[in-house]
Design an enzyme around this catalytic site. Sequence first.
Site, short mmCIF file in Angstrom:
data_model
loop_
_atom_site.label_atom_id
_atom_site.label_comp_id
_atom_site.label_asym_id
_atom_site.label_seq_id
_atom_site.Cartn_x
_atom_site.Cartn_y
_atom_site.Cartn_z
N CYS A 68 -80.05 52.85 36.60
CA CYS A 68 -79.93 51.83 35.53
C CYS A 68 -80.99 51.96 34.45
O CYS A 68 -80.81 51.45 33.35
CB CYS A 68 -80.01 50.43 36.13
SG CYS A 68 -78.81 50.13 37.41
N HIS B 64 -82.42 44.76 31.19
CA HIS B 64 -81.31 45.27 32.00
C HIS B 64 -80.50 44.07 32.49
O HIS B 64 -81.05 43.03 32.83
CB HIS B 64 -81.86 46.06 33.18
CG HIS B 64 -80.81 46.53 34.13
ND1 HIS B 64 -79.64 47.14 33.69
CD2 HIS B 64 -80.71 46.47 35.49
CE1 HIS B 64 -78.89 47.43 34.75
NE2 HIS B 64 -79.51 47.04 35.84
N ASN C 41 -72.76 44.53 35.07
CA ASN C 41 -73.87 45.48 35.12
C ASN C 41 -73.33 46.87 34.80
O ASN C 41 -72.63 47.47 35.61
CB ASN C 41 -74.50 45.44 36.53
CG ASN C 41 -75.66 46.41 36.66
OD1 ASN C 41 -75.94 47.21 35.77
ND2 ASN C 41 -76.34 46.34 37.80
O1 UT7 Z 1 -78.70 47.29 38.57
C1 UT7 Z 1 -79.17 47.64 39.84
C2 UT7 Z 1 -79.92 46.55 40.43
N1 UT7 Z 1 -79.03 45.61 41.09
C3 UT7 Z 1 -79.42 44.37 41.21
O2 UT7 Z 1 -80.45 44.04 40.70
C4 UT7 Z 1 -78.63 43.41 42.05
C5 UT7 Z 1 -79.58 42.48 42.75
N2 UT7 Z 1 -78.95 41.55 43.66
C6 UT7 Z 1 -78.18 40.53 43.27
O3 UT7 Z 1 -77.91 40.38 42.09
C7 UT7 Z 1 -77.68 39.55 44.30
O4 UT7 Z 1 -78.38 39.76 45.49
C8 UT7 Z 1 -76.16 39.65 44.55
C9 UT7 Z 1 -75.40 39.09 43.35
C10 UT7 Z 1 -75.75 41.08 44.79
C11 UT7 Z 1 -75.76 38.82 45.78
O5 UT7 Z 1 -76.17 37.47 45.59
P1 UT7 Z 1 -76.93 36.71 46.76
O6 UT7 Z 1 -77.16 35.33 46.30
O7 UT7 Z 1 -78.14 37.54 47.11
O8 UT7 Z 1 -75.86 36.69 47.90
P2 UT7 Z 1 -75.97 37.27 49.38
O9 UT7 Z 1 -76.04 38.75 49.35
O10 UT7 Z 1 -77.06 36.53 50.08
O11 UT7 Z 1 -74.60 36.83 49.99
C12 UT7 Z 1 -74.31 35.47 50.26
C13 UT7 Z 1 -72.94 35.36 50.88
C14 UT7 Z 1 -72.75 36.28 52.08
O12 UT7 Z 1 -71.96 35.60 53.03
P3 UT7 Z 1 -72.66 34.89 54.30
O13 UT7 Z 1 -73.37 36.00 55.03
O14 UT7 Z 1 -73.59 33.88 53.74
O15 UT7 Z 1 -71.50 34.32 55.05
C15 UT7 Z 1 -71.94 37.42 51.52
O16 UT7 Z 1 -71.14 38.05 52.50
O17 UT7 Z 1 -71.94 35.75 49.92
C16 UT7 Z 1 -71.08 36.73 50.51
N3 UT7 Z 1 -70.61 37.61 49.45
C17 UT7 Z 1 -69.54 37.32 48.69
N4 UT7 Z 1 -68.68 36.29 48.70
C18 UT7 Z 1 -67.71 36.28 47.78
C19 UT7 Z 1 -71.15 38.79 49.03
N5 UT7 Z 1 -70.42 39.27 48.01
C20 UT7 Z 1 -69.43 38.38 47.77
C21 UT7 Z 1 -68.38 38.32 46.84
N6 UT7 Z 1 -67.54 37.26 46.88
N7 UT7 Z 1 -68.19 39.28 45.89
#
Ligand code: UT7
Length: 376
Positions: free
Chosen positions: A111, A249, A279
């Site tokens: 990125c 970014h 992104n």
């Molecule tokens: O450019 C490269 C750098 N990339 C980044 O900087 C990305 C950094 N990370 C993030 O932006 C966030 O961590 C995410 C947007 C990827 C995820 O958000 P989060 O608030 O950290 O969610 P999480 O990973 O803690 O997931 C929460 C829940 C999980 O379910 P459980 O375990 O709580 O039952 C996931 O399985 O959300 C679930 N989940 C989804 N649900 C619906 C994960 N992806 C999805 C989805 N739709 N697409």
Amino acid sequence: MSYAAITGWGACMPPAVLSNDDLSTFLDTSDEWITTRTGMKERRVSHVSAIEMSTVASQRALACAGLDPADVDLVIYGGTSNDELCPNSSSGVQLALGATNAAAMDLNTACTSFCYGLATATAMIRTGMIRNAVVIGVELISRYMDWSNRNVAVLFGDGAAAVVLQATEAEEGVVGSVLGCDVEARETLRVRGFGCAYAGQGITFGDTLWDFDGQVIFKRAVRAMSEASTRVLAERGVKADDVGLVVPHQANLRIIESVAQHAGIPMEKVIVTVQKYGNMSAATVPVALVEALETGRVQPGSWVLMPAFGGGLTYCSLLVKWGTRVTPLGKSDAALPPCEKTALEMVNVIRAGQDPHGRSLKGLMAPTLVEARLAK
Ligand code: UT7
């Protein structure tokens, strides 16, 4: 020593829009989840190659700068999406532009590739190696996304933008840079199936598995971009209040808000495009910069801060002193061919080509950093 002014800018966004509701047709996700966790509402899916997007963006940037392609000294193609690895992608753009006297270099730091390219070309101009450069940030992630994985498939989009740098005696362009790599966490973002480690295994290109530890990446992204921004401002003696615009970014609206808060810069001074483009990895900063210029948000003589973060985990923050000109010298009529399909139709074609059952990659992991250490 001269400086490297940003004299031209141009973006090329593919027209097909993939909405959160489109994603919900084949993934267990929702508009509500994606919007609240990321700020994203839609992203683009390209019907053309990464070289074609890059060429149109570069043609627009060259017209904006009033620079003849034959006078370009260097083309840097920043990104992780290559149409082919050999010949490199920058030479493809060079050929399409008619930049016959240029050197051509691909630069992949995920990125941050555009920002690293901007820093590299600036250094080459400042030391007198070259007089000018075209620096591109581009991604065509839709072609190698694992569309069965909702953790990543909802986050990314395609797009391209480019800038032209030219030598000047005036103090402008990138005047401060902090570049780094949070390498201990390199395996938190990994695209399996994408490189020589997977050769000879019968893997179809585009059939990938993504390792993506979102929460760890999130925290490290905020920390690295915030620290790099604080350092680059301190090194130049620029106060947060003096920053005219932040062009960060665009991985997640919450990351952007957090970085702005750490830097003590209000969100009114931050350009946000994540809601409409998602992104786009290396393309996010230049696309946002072009949008800022086209909407009159870059003031002549202002300080512009560009923090970025990505796979590696590479990070950076660039400090740009904008010059006097914020309007284009000329306009290119370069454009992409029309797109006959919807974004969802294109994604469904790619999904159909991916291995939905075997996930054959699972047994073919390249050694992780930890495994390599243990093997010693
Ligand atoms: O450019 C490269 C750098 N990339 C980044 O900087 C990305 C950094 N990370 C993030 O932006 C966030 O961590 C995410 C947007 C990827 C995820 O958000 P989060 O608030 O950290 O969610 P999480 O990973 O803690 O997931 C929460 C829940 C999980 O379910 P459980 O375990 O709580 O039952 C996931 O399985 O959300 C679930 N989940 C989804 N649900 C619906 C994960 N992806 C999805 C989805 N739709 N697409």
